[in-house]
Scaffold this active site. Structure first.
Site, mmCIF file in Angstrom:
data_model
loop_
_atom_site.group_PDB
_atom_site.id
_atom_site.type_symbol
_atom_site.label_atom_id
_atom_site.label_comp_id
_atom_site.label_asym_id
_atom_site.label_seq_id
_atom_site.Cartn_x
_atom_site.Cartn_y
_atom_site.Cartn_z
ATOM 1 N N ASN A 40 27.076 49.867 35.369
ATOM 2 C CA ASN A 40 27.095 49.171 34.080
ATOM 3 C C ASN A 40 25.768 49.383 33.365
ATOM 4 O O ASN A 40 24.773 49.743 33.983
ATOM 5 C CB ASN A 40 27.256 47.659 34.314
ATOM 6 C CG ASN A 40 28.564 47.324 34.974
ATOM 7 O OD1 ASN A 40 28.680 47.387 36.182
ATOM 8 N ND2 ASN A 40 29.559 46.980 34.175
ATOM 9 N N CYS B 285 32.922 52.582 39.578
ATOM 10 C CA CYS B 285 34.232 52.018 39.887
ATOM 11 C C CYS B 285 34.885 52.915 40.917
ATOM 12 O O CYS B 285 34.999 54.120 40.703
ATOM 13 C CB CYS B 285 35.104 51.927 38.635
ATOM 14 S SG CYS B 285 36.744 51.268 39.011
HETATM 15 P P1 HMG Z 1 49.192 46.464 47.457
HETATM 16 O O1 HMG Z 1 48.994 47.387 48.612
HETATM 17 O O2 HMG Z 1 50.190 46.841 46.411
HETATM 18 O O3 HMG Z 1 49.422 44.984 47.983
HETATM 19 O O4 HMG Z 1 47.777 46.290 46.771
HETATM 20 P P2 HMG Z 1 50.750 44.236 48.385
HETATM 21 O O5 HMG Z 1 50.903 43.078 47.461
HETATM 22 O O6 HMG Z 1 51.883 45.213 48.510
HETATM 23 O O7 HMG Z 1 50.384 43.698 49.850
HETATM 24 C C1 HMG Z 1 50.151 44.593 50.938
HETATM 25 C C2 HMG Z 1 49.364 43.891 52.036
HETATM 26 O O8 HMG Z 1 48.063 43.569 51.531
HETATM 27 C C3 HMG Z 1 49.966 42.582 52.506
HETATM 28 O O9 HMG Z 1 49.641 42.453 53.883
HETATM 29 C C4 HMG Z 1 49.178 41.533 51.764
HETATM 30 O O10 HMG Z 1 49.096 40.299 52.404
HETATM 31 C C5 HMG Z 1 47.800 42.179 51.697
HETATM 32 P P3 HMG Z 1 50.744 42.736 55.009
HETATM 33 O O11 HMG Z 1 51.859 41.772 54.681
HETATM 34 O O12 HMG Z 1 51.120 44.170 54.811
HETATM 35 O O13 HMG Z 1 50.008 42.464 56.251
HETATM 36 N N1 HMG Z 1 47.060 41.714 50.521
HETATM 37 C C6 HMG Z 1 45.816 41.182 50.514
HETATM 38 N N2 HMG Z 1 44.934 40.936 51.495
HETATM 39 C C7 HMG Z 1 43.752 40.362 51.147
HETATM 40 N N3 HMG Z 1 43.442 40.027 49.877
HETATM 41 C C8 HMG Z 1 44.288 40.277 48.870
HETATM 42 C C9 HMG Z 1 45.530 40.878 49.178
HETATM 43 N N4 HMG Z 1 46.583 41.253 48.416
HETATM 44 C C10 HMG Z 1 47.505 41.753 49.241
HETATM 45 N N5 HMG Z 1 43.966 39.942 47.606
HETATM 46 C C11 HMG Z 1 46.225 45.029 45.456
HETATM 47 C C12 HMG Z 1 47.639 45.513 45.587
HETATM 48 C C13 HMG Z 1 46.078 44.414 44.082
HETATM 49 C C14 HMG Z 1 45.979 43.965 46.519
HETATM 50 C C15 HMG Z 1 45.265 46.218 45.668
HETATM 51 O O14 HMG Z 1 45.618 47.218 44.771
HETATM 52 C C16 HMG Z 1 43.821 45.876 45.457
HETATM 53 O O15 HMG Z 1 43.222 45.118 46.221
HETATM 54 N N6 HMG Z 1 43.197 46.448 44.428
HETATM 55 C C17 HMG Z 1 41.805 46.143 44.109
HETATM 56 C C18 HMG Z 1 41.178 47.284 43.374
HETATM 57 C C19 HMG Z 1 39.780 46.908 42.973
HETATM 58 O O16 HMG Z 1 39.179 45.956 43.445
HETATM 59 N N7 HMG Z 1 39.198 47.713 42.052
HETATM 60 C C20 HMG Z 1 37.874 47.516 41.584
HETATM 61 C C21 HMG Z 1 37.764 46.339 40.654
HETATM 62 S S1 HMG Z 1 38.330 46.690 39.007
HETATM 63 C C22 HMG Z 1 36.917 47.277 38.205
HETATM 64 O O17 HMG Z 1 35.925 47.555 38.833
HETATM 65 C C23 HMG Z 1 36.926 47.357 36.695
HETATM 66 C C24 HMG Z 1 36.099 46.259 36.043
HETATM 67 O O18 HMG Z 1 34.742 46.323 36.449
HETATM 68 C C25 HMG Z 1 36.171 46.384 34.502
HETATM 69 C C26 HMG Z 1 35.845 47.780 33.982
HETATM 70 O O19 HMG Z 1 34.825 48.375 34.372
HETATM 71 O O20 HMG Z 1 36.648 48.249 33.178
HETATM 72 C C27 HMG Z 1 36.633 44.854 36.411
HETATM 73 MG MG MG Z 2 33.256 47.700 35.661
#
Ligand code: HMG
Ligand code: MG
Length: 306
Positions: free
Chosen positions: A249, A240
């Site tokens: 995993n 992650c």
């Molecule tokens: P943020 O910076 O707070 O976003 O990120 P925001 O809402 O303030 O927006 C900022 C800018 O980002 C804006 O653009 C939005 O349009 C753009 P601007 O107006 O500045 O030009 N934006 C996006 N663009 C494309 N796609 C989007 C998107 N959202 C906003 N979806 C955010 C908040 C949630 C987007 C960010 O934190 C993020 O992308 N996080 C993802 C983290 C991630 O993927 N982590 C890994 C997955 S979790 C995991 O692996 C665990 C799991 O496997 C289970 C386990 O193991 O426990 C599932």
């Molecule tokens: Mg995971």
């Protein structure tokens, strides 16, 4: 040990695995991986994420992957979606199933989503509502259910609260993530027994990372407690990006080998799966983490080893 006759395995390698590769895997290799997985009998393959490409550049080609892969009838292909921007992108790509991803740890929620747990639930609310209205299935994840690298112990009550809130939003299934793979059999049993009065255990899945080598035991313990769905990644790919030290995993092969050897059906062809893992290991240029895959590769005829 009382195991069920049949369980569902959710393959998360293309998403959870490839999001954590040090370099970005080319789109055609991702598609080759997904298409091969689709022919192994896996019922569900989590393909990619519509998250911010700056946060997870490895999956910035999400729409291209979906447009290029060849879906197989009967296989489900969910994607991760954190917010409405992600939902819009996923709907435009023709997605029929999504997963929102929350956490039981405040510190991890801030790092992973740039929001508190309460703020993340508010971010998910319109996503789940709109997705359900559009006829999509929505899964919810709860991360750090067995411990967190930033805050340490994670109280069971915090896991329960977030799990219940995600069900109340409209999620059909909640996957409990041991994101850093620190949990043990006793801890998993205690967690599931504590959740049982508040949620339907047969609507839970487990998602065990294998950092401490406990993923298989923990997943089997969850099956014994009534859970019927587990997430795994082919070859044990992954980690992650926001959980330092976490490995991949539990490997899909390791679980399938244990289940088939114990008379539990999965619908997966282990040989086809092993061939897919070997193909991907060749592309990534390193042996898989999976013990079963490594053992099988060592005994493959030399003609198949190139
Ligand atoms: P943020 O910076 O707070 O976003 O990120 P925001 O809402 O303030 O927006 C900022 C800018 O980002 C804006 O653009 C939005 O349009 C753009 P601007 O107006 O500045 O030009 N934006 C996006 N663009 C494309 N796609 C989007 C998107 N959202 C906003 N979806 C955010 C908040 C949630 C987007 C960010 O934190 C993020 O992308 N996080 C993802 C983290 C991630 O993927 N982590 C890994 C997955 S979790 C995991 O692996 C665990 C799991 O496997 C289970 C386990 O193991 O426990 C599932
Ligand atoms: Mg995971």
């Amino acid at each position: 040990m009382h195991l069920p006759d049949r369980v569902t395995i959710v393959e998360v390698g293309p998403r959870d695995g490839l999001q954590n590769e040090p370099g970005t895997v080319p789109t055609d290799i991702k598609v080759g991986f997904i298409d091969r997985l689709s022919r192994t009998g896996l019922p569900v393959i989590e393909t990619t994420s519509f998250v911010h490409p700056r946060w997870v550049p490895q999956l910035a080609d999400a729409a291209e992957v979906l447009a290029t892969m060849t879906p197989v009838e009967g296989v489900r292909y969910p994607v991760l979606v954190p917010n409405e921007t992600g939902l819009d992108r996923a709907l435009a790509a023709g997605v029929r199933e999504i997963a929102v991803f929350g956490a039981a740890s405040e510190a991890f929620s801030q790092r992973n989503l740039n929001r508190s747990i309460a703020e993340s639930i508010e971010m998910f609310r319109p996503v789940v509502t709109r997705a359900v209205e559009a006829g999509l299935r929505v899964r919810g994840y709860v991360s750090m259910v067995c411990g967190c690298p930033f805050q340490g112990e994670v109280p069971v009550d915090d896991v329960r609260r977030v799990t219940v809130e995600l069900f109340e939003l409209g999620c059909h299934e909640i996957s409990l993530g041991d994101t850093i793979g620190v949990g043990t059999v006793g801890q998993v049993q205690h967690l599931l027994e504590a959740l049982a009065p508040s949620v339907l255990v047969d609507r839970l899945a487990v998602h065990m990372h294998d950092t401490y080598g406990q993923g298989l035991a923990n997943t089997l313990a969850a099956f014994e407690t009534g859970v019927r769905v587990a997430d795994t990644s082919a070859g044990g790919l992954g980690g992650c990006p926001y959980a330092p030290g976490a490995t991949g995993n539990l490997a899909t092969e390791d679980l399938v080998y244990a289940l088939h050897g114990s008379g539990v059906q999965t619908g997966i062809d282990l040989d086809d799966l092993l061939a897919t893992t070997a193909w991907m290991a060749d592309r990534l240029g390193r042996p898989p983490a999976s013990r079963v895959a490594r053992a099988a590769m060592a005994t493959r005829p030399p003609a198949e080893q190139d």
